[in-house]
Scaffold this active site. Sequence first.
Site, mmCIF file in Angstrom:
data_model
loop_
_atom_site.group_PDB
_atom_site.id
_atom_site.type_symbol
_atom_site.label_atom_id
_atom_site.label_comp_id
_atom_site.label_asym_id
_atom_site.label_seq_id
_atom_site.Cartn_x
_atom_site.Cartn_y
_atom_site.Cartn_z
ATOM 1 N N TYR A 14 0.965 -1.150 0.115
ATOM 2 C CA TYR A 14 -0.099 0.172 -0.153
ATOM 3 C C TYR A 14 0.901 1.205 -0.179
ATOM 4 C CZ TYR A 14 -3.540 3.337 1.967
ATOM 5 O OH TYR A 14 -4.245 4.413 2.181
ATOM 6 N N PHE A 83 10.323 -0.857 3.622
ATOM 7 C CA PHE A 83 8.874 -0.999 3.948
ATOM 8 C C PHE A 83 8.375 -2.430 4.448
ATOM 9 C CE2 PHE A 83 8.225 2.369 0.910
ATOM 10 C CZ PHE A 83 7.776 3.383 1.426
ATOM 11 N N LYS A 87 2.496 -6.096 9.628
ATOM 12 C CA LYS A 87 1.935 -4.830 10.305
ATOM 13 C C LYS A 87 0.872 -4.862 11.140
ATOM 14 C CE LYS A 87 -0.354 -3.230 6.293
ATOM 15 N NZ LYS A 87 -0.863 -2.144 5.293
ATOM 16 N N SER A 127 6.834 3.742 12.917
ATOM 17 C CA SER A 127 5.468 3.771 13.502
ATOM 18 C C SER A 127 5.350 4.527 14.575
ATOM 19 C CB SER A 127 4.757 2.291 13.519
ATOM 20 O OG SER A 127 3.512 2.429 14.064
ATOM 21 N N TYR A 152 4.078 -5.848 17.382
ATOM 22 C CA TYR A 152 4.516 -5.261 15.994
ATOM 23 C C TYR A 152 4.957 -3.846 16.508
ATOM 24 C CZ TYR A 152 3.458 -1.812 12.696
ATOM 25 O OH TYR A 152 3.533 -0.670 11.631
ATOM 26 N N LYS A 156 9.182 -2.513 15.941
ATOM 27 C CA LYS A 156 9.745 -1.228 15.054
ATOM 28 C C LYS A 156 10.672 -0.407 16.013
ATOM 29 C CE LYS A 156 6.876 -1.176 11.264
ATOM 30 N NZ LYS A 156 7.677 -1.310 9.777
ATOM 31 N N LEU A 203 -9.739 1.086 10.723
ATOM 32 C CA LEU A 203 -11.180 1.994 10.320
ATOM 33 C C LEU A 203 -11.428 2.012 9.092
ATOM 34 C CD1 LEU A 203 -13.621 2.898 11.949
ATOM 35 C CD2 LEU A 203 -12.413 5.285 11.956
ATOM 36 N N ARG A 295 -11.598 -1.695 23.492
ATOM 37 C CA ARG A 295 -10.612 -2.957 23.203
ATOM 38 C C ARG A 295 -9.553 -2.641 23.968
ATOM 39 N NH1 ARG A 295 -10.131 -2.520 16.479
ATOM 40 N NH2 ARG A 295 -9.741 -0.693 17.098
#
Length: 340
Positions: A14, A83, A87, A127, A152, A156, A203, A295
Amino acid sequence: MGKDEVLVLGGAGYIGSHTCVELIGAEYKPVIVDNTINSSPVCVSRLQQLTGENIAFYQFDVRDQVKLREVFSQHDIKAVIHFAGLKSVPESVQFPLKYYSVNIGATITLLEVMKEFKVYNLVFSSSSTVYGKPQFLPMTEDHPTGQCTSPYGRTKYFIEEILKDLCVSDPEWNIISLRYFNPVGAHQSGIIGEVPLGIPNNLLPYIAQVCNGKREYLTIYGDDYKTPDGTGIRDYLHVVDLAVGHVLALKKMQGEHGCRAYNLGSGTGFSVKEIIQAFEKASGKKLPCKIAGRRAGDVAASYADSTIAQNELGWKATKNLKEICEDYWNFQSKNPQGYS
């Protein structure tokens, strides 16, 4: 004089694909390596269609040192944009060893090969998860790192620490870590965009799948946060703005050395309900929603201070929420089955 070749690991993904478009526009020549586990070779074909350029593409895992060395042998790589990695925050909680093996393993293999071929310029896709739960807002680069809430995020953070150690060990290295907040949107052509596999964790892709009929309704996790409308607030930035940030990071490297980190975010927080309203306007569809409990690990608000990126890279998010939603829906409505 030929164009500088830039190795783009994860370039069929992406953010990587949008960055390739901006690299070509800035007179660089991207060379893509991607194992296509979370992407598609079709995306590379779309990139070539969009840019009119023939892009070198190699399909393998970055941890394969033999194949990676072959790419460096065949091309005059001047810099690398990294990249490549897994993720998904929830998936990383379920499969931590997989995340450490892929994300950290691939980086170490890459750095070893870069050193062998004397390529010392690296832009790393980091991130905002390196910050963990916000201790103050907006979050600057001085915000403490390492209190990550998922494997995750820790991958990073650990990679950033490895890169710092490398820069201390050898002054030749020139490394920029870009700490993204929430990339969304798509290229305005509708030719490339985000294609999540399985059930989306984020989202915008979930909203889009509700709008195109793939999902029945959107679940809003928590409407009792201490925010103006009770829903969580996040910093969303257009993926094209983010891609431009990588080109500016490459340009910043010329004649410099050492390690630096920059936040890339819009600096504005939008609530879940604000995103829903904006997407309903962009798509012309009403979104059925259900409220559920919070959550674990979610925070009330998170957004960036990107002043340093503006001052040192000349970067600023330019696209607003309306454009983000319109571009995202344009791609999703034209490509309801993704690249398949």
